[in-house]
Motif scaffolding. Sequence first.
Motif, mmCIF file in Angstrom:
data_model
loop_
_atom_site.group_PDB
_atom_site.id
_atom_site.type_symbol
_atom_site.label_atom_id
_atom_site.label_comp_id
_atom_site.label_asym_id
_atom_site.label_seq_id
_atom_site.Cartn_x
_atom_site.Cartn_y
_atom_site.Cartn_z
ATOM 1 N N PRO A 80 10.136 37.691 -9.267
ATOM 2 C CA PRO A 80 9.254 36.714 -8.620
ATOM 3 C C PRO A 80 7.834 36.875 -9.147
ATOM 4 O O PRO A 80 7.300 37.991 -9.214
ATOM 5 N N ALA A 81 7.237 35.748 -9.538
ATOM 6 C CA ALA A 81 5.922 35.801 -10.173
ATOM 7 C C ALA A 81 5.017 34.739 -9.568
ATOM 8 O O ALA A 81 5.466 33.814 -8.865
ATOM 9 N N THR A 82 3.749 34.887 -9.875
ATOM 10 C CA THR A 82 2.749 33.912 -9.463
ATOM 11 C C THR A 82 1.763 33.722 -10.600
ATOM 12 O O THR A 82 1.559 34.621 -11.419
ATOM 13 N N LEU A 83 1.149 32.523 -10.656
ATOM 14 C CA LEU A 83 0.149 32.200 -11.670
ATOM 15 C C LEU A 83 -1.190 32.084 -10.965
ATOM 16 O O LEU A 83 -1.449 31.086 -10.264
ATOM 17 N N PRO A 84 -2.061 33.078 -11.080
ATOM 18 C CA PRO A 84 -3.314 33.057 -10.324
ATOM 19 C C PRO A 84 -4.193 31.855 -10.632
ATOM 20 O O PRO A 84 -4.939 31.391 -9.758
ATOM 21 N N ALA A 85 -4.124 31.310 -11.852
ATOM 22 C CA ALA A 85 -5.011 30.199 -12.206
ATOM 23 C C ALA A 85 -4.726 28.958 -11.371
ATOM 24 O O ALA A 85 -5.644 28.228 -10.992
ATOM 25 N N SER A 86 -3.454 28.697 -11.087
ATOM 26 C CA SER A 86 -3.087 27.500 -10.327
ATOM 27 C C SER A 86 -2.452 27.820 -8.986
ATOM 28 O O SER A 86 -2.179 26.911 -8.195
ATOM 29 N N GLY A 87 -2.188 29.096 -8.714
ATOM 30 C CA GLY A 87 -1.574 29.484 -7.457
ATOM 31 C C GLY A 87 -0.107 29.123 -7.364
ATOM 32 O O GLY A 87 0.448 29.112 -6.261
ATOM 33 N N GLN A 88 0.541 28.837 -8.508
ATOM 34 C CA GLN A 88 1.933 28.430 -8.487
ATOM 35 C C GLN A 88 2.852 29.646 -8.366
ATOM 36 O O GLN A 88 2.559 30.723 -8.880
ATOM 37 N N LYS A 89 3.968 29.439 -7.668
ATOM 38 C CA LYS A 89 5.005 30.453 -7.584
ATOM 39 C C LYS A 89 6.088 30.118 -8.603
ATOM 40 O O LYS A 89 6.353 28.938 -8.881
ATOM 41 N N ALA A 90 6.706 31.146 -9.165
ATOM 42 C CA ALA A 90 7.735 30.922 -10.175
ATOM 43 C C ALA A 90 8.660 32.121 -10.211
ATOM 44 O O ALA A 90 8.495 33.091 -9.454
ATOM 45 N N LEU A 91 9.626 32.044 -11.108
ATOM 46 C CA LEU A 91 10.591 33.118 -11.293
ATOM 47 C C LEU A 91 10.757 33.341 -12.794
ATOM 48 O O LEU A 91 11.048 32.401 -13.537
ATOM 49 N N VAL A 92 10.527 34.579 -13.228
ATOM 50 C CA VAL A 92 10.704 34.950 -14.636
ATOM 51 C C VAL A 92 12.132 35.451 -14.786
ATOM 52 O O VAL A 92 12.508 36.474 -14.201
ATOM 53 N N ALA A 145 10.646 36.195 -25.265
ATOM 54 C CA ALA A 145 9.829 35.532 -24.246
ATOM 55 C C ALA A 145 10.759 34.912 -23.204
ATOM 56 O O ALA A 145 11.383 33.880 -23.456
ATOM 57 N N PRO A 146 10.896 35.521 -22.024
ATOM 58 C CA PRO A 146 11.804 34.985 -21.004
ATOM 59 C C PRO A 146 11.268 33.678 -20.420
ATOM 60 O O PRO A 146 10.062 33.433 -20.386
ATOM 61 N N PRO A 147 12.165 32.813 -19.937
ATOM 62 C CA PRO A 147 11.736 31.528 -19.353
ATOM 63 C C PRO A 147 11.014 31.708 -18.022
ATOM 64 O O PRO A 147 11.227 32.684 -17.304
ATOM 65 N N LEU A 148 10.184 30.724 -17.723
ATOM 66 C CA LEU A 148 9.475 30.662 -16.440
ATOM 67 C C LEU A 148 10.048 29.465 -15.679
ATOM 68 O O LEU A 148 9.754 28.309 -16.001
ATOM 69 N N ASP A 149 10.883 29.733 -14.683
ATOM 70 C CA ASP A 149 11.594 28.677 -13.968
ATOM 71 C C ASP A 149 11.145 28.598 -12.514
ATOM 72 O O ASP A 149 10.435 29.467 -12.014
ATOM 73 N N PHE A 150 11.610 27.518 -11.867
ATOM 74 C CA PHE A 150 11.366 27.269 -10.443
ATOM 75 C C PHE A 150 9.860 27.221 -10.133
ATOM 76 O O PHE A 150 9.406 27.741 -9.106
ATOM 77 N N VAL A 151 9.115 26.584 -11.033
ATOM 78 C CA VAL A 151 7.681 26.401 -10.804
ATOM 79 C C VAL A 151 7.501 25.241 -9.831
ATOM 80 O O VAL A 151 8.138 24.184 -9.977
ATOM 81 N N GLU A 152 6.627 25.408 -8.849
ATOM 82 C CA GLU A 152 6.459 24.382 -7.810
ATOM 83 C C GLU A 152 5.901 23.089 -8.402
ATOM 84 O O GLU A 152 6.453 22.010 -8.198
ATOM 85 N N VAL A 167 1.602 37.113 -13.155
ATOM 86 C CA VAL A 167 1.662 38.436 -12.539
ATOM 87 C C VAL A 167 2.778 38.425 -11.500
ATOM 88 O O VAL A 167 3.274 37.368 -11.088
ATOM 89 N N THR A 168 3.162 39.617 -11.087
ATOM 90 C CA THR A 168 4.205 39.722 -10.055
ATOM 91 C C THR A 168 3.630 39.268 -8.714
ATOM 92 O O THR A 168 2.473 39.524 -8.382
ATOM 93 N N SER A 169 4.484 38.601 -7.936
ATOM 94 C CA SER A 169 4.046 38.109 -6.625
ATOM 95 C C SER A 169 4.296 39.118 -5.514
ATOM 96 O O SER A 169 3.689 39.031 -4.442
ATOM 97 N N GLY A 170 5.212 40.062 -5.745
ATOM 98 C CA GLY A 170 5.546 41.040 -4.720
ATOM 99 C C GLY A 170 6.590 40.562 -3.739
ATOM 100 O O GLY A 170 6.999 41.329 -2.846
ATOM 101 N N GLU A 171 7.053 39.309 -3.864
ATOM 102 C CA GLU A 171 8.071 38.810 -2.949
ATOM 103 C C GLU A 171 9.407 39.477 -3.235
ATOM 104 O O GLU A 171 9.754 39.752 -4.384
ATOM 105 N N GLY A 172 10.149 39.731 -2.195
ATOM 106 C CA GLY A 172 11.419 40.425 -2.330
ATOM 107 C C GLY A 172 11.297 41.924 -2.263
ATOM 108 O O GLY A 172 12.302 42.623 -2.127
#
Length: 307
Positions: free
Chosen positions: A188-200, A207-214, A226-231
């Motif tokens: 579980p990851a997050t993009l601080p620039a846009s605040g989006q949540k995603a999954l690496v 280069a792994p894919p970045l999926d499930f972006v809001e 960066v890691t979101s810490g979820e889970g």
Amino acid sequence: MARERTSAEDYTTPLKRLLTGVVVLCLLGLFLVWRIDSPRVERFRAAVIDSVMPGFEWAMVPVNAGLSLVSDVQSYQRLTEQNRELRRELQQMKAWKEAALQLEQENARLLDLNNVRLDPRLTFVTGVVLADSGSPFRQTVLVNVGARDGIVDGWAAMDGLGLVGRISGVGASTSRVILLTDGASRVPATLPASGQKALVIGDNQVAPPLDFVENPSEVRPGDRVVTSGEGGVFPPGLLLGEVVIDPGGRMRVRLAADYEQLEFLRILRDHARRERPAAAALLPPAIPPSPAEEAADVTDLAEGSDG
């Protein structure tokens, strides 16, 4: 004919002997004169040399050429030996240079490990990478720290720049780290620039894919991931990499960790996170029955036995 040849030989043989004796006597006399230490003899020797040597310059040309040739050959041999010695020294210097570069890179990586700023609540232990899986279908490495060092399954592993993976299997003195590129990796990851949540999601590529972006439209190439810490698997805020777009238009993560030079890994001791509970621990505890329920059960059993 035989008498004429005999008479000629009778005259020639004594003449040769006479000439040989005269030449020997002349040479012996010249030697004795040359050895005499006298002013008159010295002037005689100088006069003979001055009169004879200029006429022998032509005879000295091949001698001088031969001496020059011998000197050139000797000089060439010395140059060849020096060239071999310089080549050996150059090979040694190349080996020393390579060793110095490796030590410099190793020192830089260790300095990076020491300069990474982490959550002060997290401690770490540094391990040396012993081997990798060498399989295109399994992306893991083995480090020389294990249960004796307090390593727990699931802890995060980093190099000097970013997250590498997590512990997946702990032995007494070694542990296996599953990399972010492995097909079984999900972070579980997050993009601080846009605040989006995603999954690496690992797919066994660099280069792994970045999926499930809001909202994919708000994500730009170069955004930090960066890691979101979820889970509860990874602590939040660990650097994963930056967003890139592949030729097919899919968003991927260029990992910050240098996977080609994994020699040291930092295992983060997350004391707030323990090992996963066993399967039995996931079941709720049994609730004892009430006295009324026990009496009803006894009545049902009695009626069943009478019937």
